[in-house]
Design a protein around this motif. Structure first.
Motif, PDB file in Angstrom:
ATOM      1  N   LYS A  39       0.551   5.756   0.140  1.00  0.00           N
ATOM      2  CA  LYS A  39      -0.223   5.755  -1.172  1.00  0.00           C
ATOM      3  C   LYS A  39      -0.195   7.238  -1.664  1.00  0.00           C
ATOM      4  O   LYS A  39       0.265   7.540  -2.926  1.00  0.00           O
ATOM      5  N   ASP A  45       0.836   1.205  -4.809  1.00  0.00           N
ATOM      6  CA  ASP A  45      -0.129   1.503  -5.806  1.00  0.00           C
ATOM      7  C   ASP A  45      -1.507   1.745  -5.425  1.00  0.00           C
ATOM      8  O   ASP A  45      -2.237   2.955  -5.740  1.00  0.00           O
ATOM      9  N   ASP A  46      -1.854   1.035  -4.554  1.00  0.00           N
ATOM     10  CA  ASP A  46      -3.242   0.950  -3.926  1.00  0.00           C
ATOM     11  C   ASP A  46      -3.306   0.323  -2.641  1.00  0.00           C
ATOM     12  O   ASP A  46      -2.611  -0.794  -2.122  1.00  0.00           O
ATOM     13  N   ALA A  80      -2.708  -4.493   0.241  1.00  0.00           N
ATOM     14  CA  ALA A  80      -1.735  -3.339  -0.543  1.00  0.00           C
ATOM     15  C   ALA A  80      -1.107  -3.976  -1.637  1.00  0.00           C
ATOM     16  O   ALA A  80      -0.720  -5.178  -1.401  1.00  0.00           O
ATOM     17  N   TRP A  82       2.031  -2.981  -4.456  1.00  0.00           N
ATOM     18  CA  TRP A  82       3.213  -2.214  -5.032  1.00  0.00           C
ATOM     19  C   TRP A  82       4.239  -2.817  -5.803  1.00  0.00           C
ATOM     20  O   TRP A  82       4.100  -4.140  -5.927  1.00  0.00           O
TER      21      TRP A  82
END
Length: 383
Positions: A39, A45-46, A80, A82
């Protein structure tokens, strides 16, 4: 209790599924460190780090599929998000479980990983395994559920015929990965001992397990493969093993390579067979299906836009539930009023008075009554 029977469904082309064991000292710490680093580098992204019990409660406001629950043995839940390509988002969920007893091995921590993209998965995208786990030989996260087998390395087949056949059966029936057996025509050098999976595209690299048969195992390996799985192993060649049940379109000759040169060069023909096999519709096992259901129905890491949509959906569901409760109350009230009206009509408007219970009848004759009747005969005006 997990079912071993295979599911009749196939893995969607948007999904990436994996399961294995971590034999290190702190599996959750390794995942957490890797997610924080990715991250910070902008690779993902998170992410979220959740307690499984609290995560289940947060999505348990309304009835849902029981298979979306991580189960009582879950230790930790990681999510997660992405973007591997423009306009494409991947959502992934990794769950760690309490260790199970293994034959002669360290128990380790079992993990299950399910990832899904917004369109068909591409082999060139980053591997979801290395989003959660560090791609380092120092972290032993890559052990298969089948004892004695690892990803990212070569696994030599057992010398004993019984152990070899047991291994083939378990890999065929339990594993979520693609298994390849390569026969070493002669003992390779250091370059030849390197795993051929290193040449595969990133997303496929951690979905393939490579087995090696030594030069003297040519006959025993070929016999065991034919006996257990119905496929042969050419001397100095390789074969992609079918799972149980076999995927549609699998033919042993189609996924057999007659010669593989283990000299450190790229085995183009074998890699092509592996990629072709991985593109077939793969049967989805029951535990893998539960992991994908959990990802879809138990997702927590929402974007602001998704949170707004989720809040609106919750308001709609609450409104429908309240409306159903109100309608139910109205029905009960109407039923009670109808019952009162019917009772009044049956009694002519008068309140219904319950009849007294009849008194117990006295005996027709008793000694006292007979004596009283006899004495009355002697009574008169002068007596």
């Amino acid at each position: 209790m997990a079912k071993r029977n295979p599911s009749s469904t196939t893995v969607p082309d948007t999904a990436w599924l994996g399961s294995g064991r971590h034999l290190g000292s702190d599996a959750e710490r390794d995942v957490r460190r890797n997610l924080i680093a990715l991250k910070a580098a902008g690779v993902i992204d998170d992410f979220l780090d959740l307690d499984p019990v609290e995560a289940a409660r947060s999505t348990d406001l309304f009835p849902r599929d029981e298979s979306a629950d991580p189960g009582p043995n879950a230790r930790r839940l990681f999510e997660a998000r992405w973007r591997p390509a423009d306009g494409v988002t991947v959502r992934a969920q990794l769950t760690t479980y309490e260790a199970e007893q293994r034959r002669g091995e360290s128990e380790g921590v079992t993990w299950v990983l399910a990832a899904e993209a917004e369109r068909a998965w591409e082999a060139g995208w980053p591997s979801p395994a290395t989003v959660f786990w560090p791609d380092s030989d120092q972290v032993a996260w890559d052990h298969e559920k089948v004892p004695g087998v690892r990803l990212r390395t070569t696994n030599h087949l057992p010398k004993d015929d019984g152990e070899l056949r047991r291994l083939l059966r378990e890999c065929s029936r339990q594993s979520w990965f693609v298994h390849v057996v390569v026969h070493e025509a002669m003992t390779p050098d250091a370059l030849g001992r390197r795993p051929i999976t290193a040449f595969l595209p990133p997303s496929l690299r951690h979905r393939v397990v490579e087995h090696r048969a030594t030069p003297e195992q040519a006959l025993i390996a070929d016999f065991a493969l034919k006996r257990e799985l119905g496929v042969g192993l050419p001397r100095g060649g390789a074969v992609v093993l079918p799972p149980t049940p076999q995927p549609p379109g699998y033919e042993p000759e189609r996924f057999t390579v007659r010669a593989v040169f283990l000299d450190g060069t790229e085995p183009v023909e074998l890699l092509g067979k592996i990629v072709e096999f991985a593109s077939l519709p793969q049967p989805m096992r029951a535990d893998a299906e539960r992991a994908l259901t959990r990802l879809r129905q138990g997702w927590h890491l929402l974007t602001p836009e998704e949170e707004l949509v989720h809040a609106r959906a919750m308001v709609t569901r609450y409104a429908k539930a309240l409306e159903a409760m109100t309608a139910s109350c109205d029905l009960y009230r109407e039923a009670a009023e109808s019952a009162v009206a019917a009772l009044a009509e049956a009694t002519g408007g008068a309140p219904a008075v319950p009849r007294p219970a009849p008194a117990a009848a006295e005996p027709e004759s008793s000694p006292l009554k007979a004596l009283t009747k006899t004495l009355s005969l002697f009574r008169g005006p002068n007596r």
